[in-house]
Design an enzyme around this catalytic site. Structure first.
Site, PDB file in Angstrom:
ATOM      1  N   ARG A 155       0.816  -1.216   0.000  1.00 45.05           N
ATOM      2  CA  ARG A 155       0.000   0.000   0.000  1.00 45.05           C
ATOM      3  C   ARG A 155       0.857   1.277   0.000  1.00 45.05           C
ATOM      4  O   ARG A 155       0.521   2.270   0.643  1.00 45.05           O
ATOM      5  CB  ARG A 155      -0.957  -0.007   1.201  1.00 45.05           C
ATOM      6  CG  ARG A 155      -1.897  -1.202   1.246  1.00 45.05           C
ATOM      7  CD  ARG A 155      -2.814  -1.264   0.027  1.00 45.05           C
ATOM      8  NE  ARG A 155      -3.626  -2.456   0.055  1.00 45.05           N
ATOM      9  CZ  ARG A 155      -3.311  -3.598  -0.583  1.00 45.05           C
ATOM     10  NH1 ARG A 155      -2.216  -3.684  -1.314  1.00 45.05           N
ATOM     11  NH2 ARG A 155      -4.091  -4.650  -0.500  1.00 45.05           N
ATOM     12  N   SER A 205     -11.369  -1.154   3.090  1.00 48.87           N
ATOM     13  CA  SER A 205     -10.684  -1.529   4.331  1.00 48.87           C
ATOM     14  C   SER A 205     -10.096  -0.275   4.965  1.00 48.87           C
ATOM     15  O   SER A 205      -9.309   0.434   4.330  1.00 48.87           O
ATOM     16  CB  SER A 205      -9.575  -2.540   4.045  1.00 48.87           C
ATOM     17  OG  SER A 205     -10.111  -3.739   3.527  1.00 48.87           O
ATOM     18  N   GLU A 276      -5.457   2.877   6.286  1.00 49.90           N
ATOM     19  CA  GLU A 276      -5.221   2.741   4.850  1.00 49.90           C
ATOM     20  C   GLU A 276      -5.895   3.895   4.107  1.00 49.90           C
ATOM     21  O   GLU A 276      -5.471   4.290   3.031  1.00 49.90           O
ATOM     22  CB  GLU A 276      -5.760   1.398   4.358  1.00 49.90           C
ATOM     23  CG  GLU A 276      -5.451   1.080   2.926  1.00 49.90           C
ATOM     24  CD  GLU A 276      -5.803  -0.364   2.568  1.00 49.90           C
ATOM     25  OE1 GLU A 276      -6.493  -0.554   1.552  1.00 49.90           O
ATOM     26  OE2 GLU A 276      -5.389  -1.277   3.300  1.00 49.90           O
TER      27      GLU A 276
END
EC number: 1.3.1.98
Length: 280
Positions: A155, A205, A276
């Site tokens: 990420r 998420s 995130e």
């Protein structure tokens, strides 16, 4: 000339359906217009489809949208796309041409630019697997970076680390049977629909997985937090890794809920969670 909107509600431009007004909201239709806007408003917030963003309740001054950068083309097994094209559209277009490499990413919302920025991934695949080069703006000049220069990790990417803007990218795909690619995409979407709260506004998420054998949703569920809410922000009853908006959640509600979850996970599992989602 860029399209201009004044006092534009960011709740209309984020998948969370949260966010106050942007005093000025610009939509450049070309790279040249984008560079002009960036030079005029160097502190502007950049926004694609808004699927990984939590915008503040009080709004922001200037937002520049990348959605006007919407051209793409195929050249053999190469796909060259502007940053504002939806990743889901590129998945479908690739499948129709019998090109494999994006099917496991099908259903990830947002643009290809956003996917590259955060190295989006799912089911063991990530966008880094197929990126050949990226054209970007580093705040002063345009650059073309090849895959060895992109600093992809979980990420993360050089663009996220240095706050560089992705403008265009080249992906290398693999020739395959169109029906096989489409079949895999259908299975992936079926799995998403079965396991994720896609019927409610969210940003996907909310937390990063801290390491490969720690599942955030499972940990939150073990703490009995499924369905726990602050205001209209709720830990999804379908997948505890998602925070959803039940209708009138504010950014403050979401942040308070996320902070509660973070504290409890650290207390019970000795693991520090990081968001995130991009919290403006």
């Amino acid at each position: 000339m860029c399209r201009q909107f004044f006092d534009e509600p960011l709740s209309l431009h984020t998948s969370f359906r949260i966010g106050g007004p942007a005093r000025l909201f610009l939509v450049p239709k070309s790279v040249e217009q984008m560079l002009c806007a960036l030079k005029l408003y160097p502190g502007a917030k950049l926004l694609g489809k808004g699927t990984n963003v939590l915008a503040p309740d009080e709004g922001v001054d200037v937002v520049i949208s990348t959605l006007g950068l919407s051209n793409f083309l195929f050249d053999g097994d190469l796909l060259i796309s502007d940053a504002g094209v939806l990743l889901s559209k590129l998945c479908v277009e690739s499948a129709e041409r019998g090109l494999s490499g994006l099917e496991l990413l099908y259903g990830i919302p947002g643009t290809i630019g956003g996917a590259i920025l955060m190295n989006a991934g799912a089911y063991g695949a990530q966008i880094a697997d197929v990126v050949e080069w990226v054209e970007c703006f580093d705040g002063e000049q345009m650059r073309i970076l090849h895959r060895s220069q992109l600093e992809f990790s979980y990420r993360d990417s050089v663009f996220k680390k240095r706050n560089w803007l992705v403008l265009r990218a080249c992906l290398r795909l693999t020739k395959s049977d169109p029906e096989a690619v489409r079949s895999k995409m259908e299975k992936i979407m079926k799995k998403r629909l079965e396991t994720q709260p896609l019927d409610l506004p969210s940003a996907g998420s909310f937390f990063k997985r801290p390491h490969s054998n720690f599942y955030v949703g499972k940990a939150i569920e073990q703490l009995g937090l499924k369905g726990f809410r602050i205001g209209d922000a709720q830990i999804s009853t379908k997948h505890a890794g998602f925070i959803v908006n039940l209708g009138s959640a504010t950014a403050k509600d979401v942040i308070a809920l996320a902070q509660t979850v973070k504290q409890l996970v650290e207390k019970h599992f000795n693991v520090v969670l990081e968001p995130e989602v991009d919290i403006w």
